[in-house]
Design an enzyme around this catalytic site. Structure first.
Site, PDB file in Angstrom:
ATOM      1  N   ASP A  30      47.801  15.463   9.760  1.00  0.00           N
ATOM      2  CA  ASP A  30      47.626  15.518  11.214  1.00  0.00           C
ATOM      3  C   ASP A  30      46.773  16.743  11.560  1.00  0.00           C
ATOM      4  O   ASP A  30      46.943  17.822  10.988  1.00  0.00           O
ATOM      5  CB  ASP A  30      48.995  15.609  11.902  1.00  0.00           C
ATOM      6  CG  ASP A  30      48.907  15.329  13.384  1.00  0.00           C
ATOM      7  OD1 ASP A  30      49.405  14.272  13.816  1.00  0.00           O
ATOM      8  OD2 ASP A  30      48.343  16.171  14.115  1.00  0.00           O
ATOM      9  N   HIS A  46      43.733  -2.654  11.785  1.00  0.00           N
ATOM     10  CA  HIS A  46      44.125  -2.165  13.106  1.00  0.00           C
ATOM     11  C   HIS A  46      45.343  -2.899  13.661  1.00  0.00           C
ATOM     12  O   HIS A  46      45.361  -4.123  13.765  1.00  0.00           O
ATOM     13  CB  HIS A  46      42.957  -2.308  14.088  1.00  0.00           C
ATOM     14  CG  HIS A  46      43.233  -1.691  15.416  1.00  0.00           C
ATOM     15  ND1 HIS A  46      43.082  -0.358  15.653  1.00  0.00           N
ATOM     16  CD2 HIS A  46      43.694  -2.232  16.577  1.00  0.00           C
ATOM     17  CE1 HIS A  46      43.425  -0.087  16.899  1.00  0.00           C
ATOM     18  NE2 HIS A  46      43.798  -1.215  17.488  1.00  0.00           N
ATOM     19  N   HIS A 100      50.727   4.535  13.778  1.00  0.00           N
ATOM     20  CA  HIS A 100      50.795   5.629  12.805  1.00  0.00           C
ATOM     21  C   HIS A 100      52.205   6.161  12.733  1.00  0.00           C
ATOM     22  O   HIS A 100      52.870   6.341  13.753  1.00  0.00           O
ATOM     23  CB  HIS A 100      49.801   6.748  13.138  1.00  0.00           C
ATOM     24  CG  HIS A 100      49.855   7.229  14.549  1.00  0.00           C
ATOM     25  ND1 HIS A 100      49.266   6.546  15.595  1.00  0.00           N
ATOM     26  CD2 HIS A 100      50.449   8.309  15.095  1.00  0.00           C
ATOM     27  CE1 HIS A 100      49.482   7.195  16.713  1.00  0.00           C
ATOM     28  NE2 HIS A 100      50.206   8.279  16.441  1.00  0.00           N
TER      29      HIS A 100
HETATM   30  P1  DGP Z   1      50.755  10.313  18.727  1.00  0.00           P
HETATM   31  O1  DGP Z   1      51.134  11.329  19.746  1.00  0.00           O
HETATM   32  O2  DGP Z   1      51.999   9.701  18.047  1.00  0.00           O
HETATM   33  O3  DGP Z   1      49.802   9.265  19.240  1.00  0.00           O
HETATM   34  O4  DGP Z   1      50.035  11.134  17.561  1.00  0.00           O
HETATM   35  C1  DGP Z   1      48.673  11.199  17.364  1.00  0.00           C
HETATM   36  C2  DGP Z   1      48.453  12.278  16.367  1.00  0.00           C
HETATM   37  O5  DGP Z   1      47.140  12.170  15.879  1.00  0.00           O
HETATM   38  C3  DGP Z   1      48.591  13.698  16.930  1.00  0.00           C
HETATM   39  O6  DGP Z   1      49.696  14.355  16.292  1.00  0.00           O
HETATM   40  C4  DGP Z   1      47.291  14.383  16.584  1.00  0.00           C
HETATM   41  C5  DGP Z   1      46.649  13.452  15.594  1.00  0.00           C
HETATM   42  N1  DGP Z   1      45.209  13.365  15.689  1.00  0.00           N
HETATM   43  C6  DGP Z   1      44.498  13.127  16.823  1.00  0.00           C
HETATM   44  N2  DGP Z   1      43.183  13.100  16.530  1.00  0.00           N
HETATM   45  C7  DGP Z   1      43.087  13.311  15.180  1.00  0.00           C
HETATM   46  C8  DGP Z   1      41.975  13.389  14.295  1.00  0.00           C
HETATM   47  O7  DGP Z   1      40.810  13.242  14.666  1.00  0.00           O
HETATM   48  N3  DGP Z   1      42.256  13.637  12.991  1.00  0.00           N
HETATM   49  C9  DGP Z   1      43.542  13.809  12.534  1.00  0.00           C
HETATM   50  N4  DGP Z   1      43.698  14.062  11.225  1.00  0.00           N
HETATM   51  N5  DGP Z   1      44.605  13.723  13.352  1.00  0.00           N
HETATM   52  C10 DGP Z   1      44.377  13.481  14.668  1.00  0.00           C
END
Ligand code: DGP
Length: 114
Positions: A30, A46, A100
């Site tokens: 994350d 997806h 996710h």
């Molecule tokens: P949610 O709140 O459950 O939709 O979590 C989305 C998560 O995705 C959040 O913890 C941050 C992560 N995230 C958002 N953009 C990116 C990205 O571009 N790369 C990565 N590795 N994580 C991301």
């Protein structure tokens, strides 16, 4: 979906720190970790959210859980424990519309979550 952030990560069009890569799932760190171990496990294909899941997704959902276990083992938290989180919708602070599973570990977590 070409405009989906996590589809683009799975397709290697955007960078991510990949932890595990399986037939139907992809696991990467994350970008804003909230625990020492914070890895996202996503289906390669997806699926918009957990609310869109049907019985037809049973296989990939099982693989998400086995991938999460392998992530926990690889990250050294299998024995100490880990939390699996699926956020669904606005009140749960779901921000990315591609299913996710958050794999969180490496610190003691409270319950209920804030
Ligand atoms: P949610 O709140 O459950 O939709 O979590 C989305 C998560 O995705 C959040 O913890 C941050 C992560 N995230 C958002 N953009 C990116 C990205 O571009 N790369 C990565 N590795 N994580 C991301």
């Amino acid at each position: 979906m070409t405009d989906c952030l996590f589809c683009r990560i799975v397709a290697d069009e955007l960078p991510a720190e990949v932890v595990l890569d399986t037939e139907h799932t992809y696991a990467f760190r994350d970008i804003s970790p909230v625990a020492p171990v914070h890895v996202l496990v996503v289906p390669r294909a997806h699926i918009a959210s957990a609310a869109e899941v049907t019985a037809a997704h049973a296989g990939v959902l099982a693989e998400m859980l086995t991938t999460a276990r392998e992530v926990a083992e690889a990250e050294g938290v299998l024995d100490t424990g880990y939390r699996l989180v699926l956020n669904v919708g606005e009140d749960a602070a779901n921000t990315v519309p591609h299913l996710h599973l958050h794999v969180l570990g490496g610190r003691r977590m409270g319950w209920p979550p804030g």
